[in-house]
Design an enzyme around this catalytic site. Sequence first.
Site, PDB file in Angstrom:
ATOM      1  CG  ASP A  82      -1.872   1.069   1.379  1.00  0.00           C
ATOM      2  OD1 ASP A  82      -2.373   1.518   0.344  1.00  0.00           O
ATOM      3  OD2 ASP A  82      -2.151   1.479   2.529  1.00  0.00           O
ATOM      4  N   GLY A 181      -7.770   8.257   7.732  1.00  0.00           N
ATOM      5  CA  GLY A 181      -7.826   8.304   9.192  1.00  0.00           C
ATOM      6  C   GLY A 181      -8.806   9.307   9.791  1.00  0.00           C
TER       7      GLY A 181
HETATM    8 ZN   LIG Z   1      -4.141   5.278   1.649  1.00  0.00          ZN
END
Ligand SMILES: [Zn+2]
Length: 282
Positions: A82, A181
């Site tokens: 990622d 987030g």
């Molecule tokens: Zn990401």
Amino acid sequence: MPLVNLSVLLRAAEEGGYAIGGFNIQNLEMLQAVARAAAEEGSPVVLQFNPANIRYIGMEYAAALGLVAARLARVPVAVHLDHGADFAQAAAAVRAGFTSLMYDGTPFPLDQNIAVTQRVCELAHAVGVAVEGELGQMGGVEEGVFVAEGLGTMTDPDEAVRYAAETGVDALAVAVGNQHGTSVERLDMERLSAIRAAVGLPIVIHGGSGLPDEVIREAVQRGVRKFNVATQLNQGFLEGFLRVAHERPGETNPRAPLEAGRDGVVAAVRAKMRVFGSSGRA
Ligand SMILES: [Zn+2]
């Protein structure tokens, strides 16, 4: 069969009209939890590691963990890098055995992003590894990952056409109001549909932890085939871990809190798989 190229999962998701979860792994317990959730839900799954996870675990350990989980699984599993930082990291991941890579060139000007992504695709495709690219700049916070100021810059559909054609990516991560987030109430659904119609590729949304379930379902209908989830796994792990650690201040063995952390991750991942629609699709 269980270890697959990400494109195999995305094709099946395309046909079935659902999305796959890409779950960020920080340690053995989180890996086991995601694998167990996938088994219990009968769901295909992407086990993924971002640069902060890789720094913590090590590239070789990360690959080994993912590959063992895939070998033991009865559901299809892709092992994914990622937010790959550069060409060298992509190459290292391929050598370590990852079956899927993201290259994140969003900190750089478009021409440079395209040039490096094209090289990553050439390398990866030569050995049967899939590539997720990204266009636009997301805001929010993710350790070890470039994030834009404020809300970032949304993905432009015309630029996406050029990017997809010149790079050859297998999937495209977009910025349509999603944040790393951080909780977000809505996405720019019109833009999402416009990008999807323009490029015809499976679309990836990062920041899946902070999206309401109904927003996720609508995004799936509009062509999102992979959501990334990190924050909810971290929260699930810490809740379980800290609860047991506080309940047993004299404990001398870390296994009980680690196990509670692992259980917390299983619950979080199972819930997400149901919303993505990937449960029962393995
Ligand atoms: Zn990401």
